[in-house]
Design a protein around this motif. Structure first.
Motif, PDB file in Angstrom:
ATOM      1  N   PHE A 132       0.844  -1.169   0.034  1.00 53.22           N
ATOM      2  CA  PHE A 132      -0.115  -0.153   0.193  1.00 53.22           C
ATOM      3  C   PHE A 132       0.940   1.111  -0.180  1.00 53.22           C
ATOM      4  O   PHE A 132       2.063   1.414   0.721  1.00 53.22           O
ATOM      5  CB  PHE A 132      -0.951   0.105   1.245  1.00 53.22           C
ATOM      6  CG  PHE A 132      -1.962  -0.948   1.126  1.00 53.22           C
ATOM      7  CD1 PHE A 132      -3.257  -0.710   0.519  1.00 53.22           C
ATOM      8  CD2 PHE A 132      -1.979  -2.283   1.884  1.00 53.22           C
ATOM      9  CE1 PHE A 132      -4.229  -1.640   0.325  1.00 53.22           C
ATOM     10  CE2 PHE A 132      -2.968  -3.110   1.594  1.00 53.22           C
ATOM     11  CZ  PHE A 132      -4.035  -2.856   1.004  1.00 53.22           C
ATOM     12  N   ARG A 133       0.272   2.260  -0.503  1.00 52.70           N
ATOM     13  CA  ARG A 133       1.124   3.324  -0.745  1.00 52.70           C
ATOM     14  C   ARG A 133       1.090   4.405   0.513  1.00 52.70           C
ATOM     15  O   ARG A 133       2.225   5.180   0.813  1.00 52.70           O
ATOM     16  CB  ARG A 133       0.474   4.430  -1.937  1.00 52.70           C
ATOM     17  CG  ARG A 133       0.851   3.914  -3.090  1.00 52.70           C
ATOM     18  CD  ARG A 133       0.075   4.438  -4.245  1.00 52.70           C
ATOM     19  NE  ARG A 133       0.570   5.871  -4.222  1.00 52.70           N
ATOM     20  CZ  ARG A 133       0.816   6.590  -5.443  1.00 52.70           C
ATOM     21  NH1 ARG A 133       1.039   5.862  -6.400  1.00 52.70           N
ATOM     22  NH2 ARG A 133       1.255   7.631  -5.452  1.00 52.70           N
ATOM     23  N   HIS A 134       0.155   4.388   1.303  1.00 53.61           N
ATOM     24  CA  HIS A 134       0.121   5.208   2.430  1.00 53.61           C
ATOM     25  C   HIS A 134       0.964   4.703   3.579  1.00 53.61           C
ATOM     26  O   HIS A 134       0.723   3.352   4.105  1.00 53.61           O
ATOM     27  CB  HIS A 134      -1.426   5.376   2.847  1.00 53.61           C
ATOM     28  CG  HIS A 134      -1.662   6.622   3.955  1.00 53.61           C
ATOM     29  ND1 HIS A 134      -1.415   6.406   5.268  1.00 53.61           N
ATOM     30  CD2 HIS A 134      -2.084   7.868   3.898  1.00 53.61           C
ATOM     31  CE1 HIS A 134      -1.584   7.390   5.930  1.00 53.61           C
ATOM     32  NE2 HIS A 134      -2.024   8.446   4.938  1.00 53.61           N
ATOM     33  N   PRO A 135       1.583   5.568   4.409  1.00 53.03           N
ATOM     34  CA  PRO A 135       2.427   4.946   5.398  1.00 53.03           C
ATOM     35  C   PRO A 135       1.894   4.176   6.456  1.00 53.03           C
ATOM     36  O   PRO A 135       2.407   3.466   7.081  1.00 53.03           O
ATOM     37  CB  PRO A 135       3.052   6.343   6.105  1.00 53.03           C
ATOM     38  CG  PRO A 135       3.054   7.460   4.932  1.00 53.03           C
ATOM     39  CD  PRO A 135       1.742   7.127   4.141  1.00 53.03           C
ATOM     40  N   LEU A 136       0.323   4.525   6.713  1.00 52.26           N
ATOM     41  CA  LEU A 136      -0.318   3.736   7.949  1.00 52.26           C
ATOM     42  C   LEU A 136      -0.394   2.210   7.294  1.00 52.26           C
ATOM     43  O   LEU A 136      -0.517   1.409   8.128  1.00 52.26           O
ATOM     44  CB  LEU A 136      -1.621   4.619   8.102  1.00 52.26           C
ATOM     45  CG  LEU A 136      -2.534   3.979   9.175  1.00 52.26           C
ATOM     46  CD1 LEU A 136      -1.814   4.172  10.572  1.00 52.26           C
ATOM     47  CD2 LEU A 136      -3.847   4.503   8.930  1.00 52.26           C
ATOM     48  N   GLU A 137      -0.583   1.907   6.094  1.00 54.71           N
ATOM     49  CA  GLU A 137      -0.719   0.534   5.621  1.00 54.71           C
ATOM     50  C   GLU A 137       0.573   0.339   4.808  1.00 54.71           C
ATOM     51  O   GLU A 137       0.564  -0.903   4.383  1.00 54.71           O
ATOM     52  CB  GLU A 137      -1.954   0.572   4.476  1.00 54.71           C
ATOM     53  CG  GLU A 137      -3.238   1.156   5.272  1.00 54.71           C
ATOM     54  CD  GLU A 137      -3.266   2.691   4.736  1.00 54.71           C
ATOM     55  OE1 GLU A 137      -3.081   3.016   3.827  1.00 54.71           O
ATOM     56  OE2 GLU A 137      -4.204   3.032   5.575  1.00 54.71           O
ATOM     57  N   GLY A 138       1.509   0.903   4.944  1.00 60.62           N
ATOM     58  CA  GLY A 138       2.684   0.578   3.986  1.00 60.62           C
ATOM     59  C   GLY A 138       3.367  -0.834   4.260  1.00 60.62           C
ATOM     60  O   GLY A 138       4.238  -1.266   3.487  1.00 60.62           O
TER      61      GLY A 138
END
Length: 109
Positions: free
Chosen positions: A78-84
């Motif tokens: 995933f691209r977002h740091p929260l889901e990376g």
């Protein structure tokens, strides 16, 4: 305070990018017009989304006769740091779109 109860039905958790990826994962030879119909967007929107997904390294495609065959790139996260820390194959698996034998590439059957 205004009643926004009608707005509650207008949003969803998945983006159009996620929906397009799920539809393609379920059928690597799907036509983009069919992806558009399934996702409720225009074919032009799907073309732009597929270009985004390819540019970001999530998908590749190869021409086979008159059709394209899409492949999901292995190990993409995933691209977002929260889901990376999570691979997108987990989402595809949850939505019944991951390859059944655990492969990360689509269409190798």
């Amino acid at each position: 305070m205004a009643d926004n109860s009608g707005d509650r039905q207008s949003w969803t958790f998945l983006t159009n990018h996620a929906r397009v990826l799920v539809v393609i994962a379920r059928d690597p030879e799907v036509r983009l017009r069919d992806v558009a119909a399934a996702c409720g967007v225009t074919e032009r929107t799907v073309q732009a989304i597929v270009a985004d997904l390819e540019a970001a390294g999530y998908l590749t495609h190869a021409r086979e006769g008159r059709r394209n065959r899409y492949r999901l790139a292995s190990g993409t996260r995933f691209r977002h740091p929260l889901e990376g820390d999570y691979e997108i194959t987990g989402l595809l698996d949850l939505l019944g779109a991951a390859p059944p034998d655990g492969r990360t590439e689509l269409g190798d059957g």
